[in-house]
Design a protein around this motif. Sequence first.
Motif, PDB file in Angstrom:
ATOM      1  N   ILE A  68       0.932  -1.109   0.067  1.00 51.71           N
ATOM      2  CA  ILE A  68      -0.131  -0.018   0.153  1.00 51.71           C
ATOM      3  C   ILE A  68       0.707   1.240   0.098  1.00 51.71           C
ATOM      4  O   ILE A  68       0.670   2.380  -0.740  1.00 51.71           O
ATOM      5  N   ARG A  69       1.909   1.036   0.766  1.00 53.42           N
ATOM      6  CA  ARG A  69       2.565   2.301   0.692  1.00 53.42           C
ATOM      7  C   ARG A  69       3.603   2.694  -0.396  1.00 53.42           C
ATOM      8  O   ARG A  69       4.122   3.655  -0.811  1.00 53.42           O
ATOM      9  N   ASN A 111       0.862   4.497  -2.403  1.00 55.67           N
ATOM     10  CA  ASN A 111       0.156   5.419  -2.056  1.00 55.67           C
ATOM     11  C   ASN A 111       1.249   6.497  -1.254  1.00 55.67           C
ATOM     12  O   ASN A 111       1.853   5.992   0.108  1.00 55.67           O
ATOM     13  N   LYS A 112       1.526   7.308  -1.725  1.00 52.82           N
ATOM     14  CA  LYS A 112       2.610   8.363  -0.974  1.00 52.82           C
ATOM     15  C   LYS A 112       1.935   8.914   0.212  1.00 52.82           C
ATOM     16  O   LYS A 112       2.947   8.927   1.150  1.00 52.82           O
ATOM     17  N   LYS A 113       0.844   9.367   0.419  1.00 56.56           N
ATOM     18  CA  LYS A 113       0.250   9.632   1.746  1.00 56.56           C
ATOM     19  C   LYS A 113       0.759   8.510   3.046  1.00 56.56           C
ATOM     20  O   LYS A 113       1.079   8.847   3.935  1.00 56.56           O
ATOM     21  N   LYS A 114       0.364   7.256   2.733  1.00 54.28           N
ATOM     22  CA  LYS A 114       0.523   6.331   3.483  1.00 54.28           C
ATOM     23  C   LYS A 114       2.006   6.125   3.880  1.00 54.28           C
ATOM     24  O   LYS A 114       2.616   5.919   5.145  1.00 54.28           O
TER      25      LYS A 114
END
Length: 406
Positions: free
Chosen positions: A313-314, A317-320
């Motif tokens: 997920i990371r 997904n830059k936010k994560k």
Amino acid sequence: MEDYIIIGGGIVGLSVAYELTKQHPEASVTVIEKEEKVAFHQTGHNSGVIHSGIYYTPGSLKARLAKQGNESMRQFAEKHQIPIDICGKVIVATEEKELPHLENLYQRGLQNKLNIEKLNKSELLEKEPHVRGIAGIHVPSTGIIDYSKVSNKLAELIEQQNGQIKYGTAVTAISENADDVEIETNNNTYRGRYLINCAGLQSDRIAELAGYHLDLKIVPFRGEYYKFVEEKRDLVRNLIYPVPNPEFPFLGAHFTRMMDGNVDAGPNAVLGFKREGYKKRDINIKDLSEVLLYKGFWKLAKPYLKEGVGEMIRSVNKKKFVQNLQKMIPEIQEEDLMIGPRGVRAQALTKDGKMVDDFYIVSGQKSLHVCNAPSPAATASLEIGKNIVERIHAEEGRKEKASVNV
């Protein structure tokens, strides 16, 4: 007929060739490299950290050679005027539950005879003012260097001692017998008295070509980094690492000040779909199918499923990814980071799902195969070279003694 043939022009293969030319200046030494330059894969995508040896099991090859390599890499850099910075690092606990693991790491460092010190919260902030942590360990012997520059210097020294490096030369077949080894490549056939396999991401396949079917397989794990925008680099003074997560077999995302002044944040650790693929879209059907059909991979994946999914997920997904970094440096924002370098770790995995924890070297009839040399192999490379040459001497001495007794 060559005396010694090394497959692989990464920093480990070059270190072996360098040591052979030093100890046997009269011998013919040839490095076979399938790319057009040295340090093309793992070495050239390395984070540049000179490790201390704090993480590794006391008495293991990793622990011993990393500590020795830390010193010999410094000496090599100073002798050959390669830029180096022994800046030190901090390992940071951000939660109470991490304190026992931090203490275990500290005791391991002492067992490995390292000069380290505990840090309380205020001492930690003196070292790294932007870190949010409750305790830490300072490891002053950790440093940074450009391993591509080290590799280029090794290549230069090898050729000065009349060693050869054959670029654009990919191995296609190997025939090993009691007297020599014949290596077929895409453009020539080589014969040598001794073969040393330092092929990194391809090391298990080279061993198989030589007739050694090992109880392990190289599984590629891609590591992705972000790098700080220039105006935010002062958030990190040197190197900042988390306490390793016991539920995941990798060190976790950390912060590294590079030799060029950049600061890298990462890496994550996700399955690579190609052994030598550095982009998310890089896929090789053969490489991927080998992993997915390998029982050892699924046995490894099961206990680490939750954290592994989090890594994936990371990855997308830059936010994560940033939220994970904020555990240590809360000031970091998404706009402070841009896409950085990527690397691939060649990790040997056994059929029962265990990651090979130490450097793993297999002795053949007229060959040695370095079949697991992930981090800290770059740090330890000069010492691995010495260790390999010692093994060759011991093996040749044993065979010579056996022939005399016969």
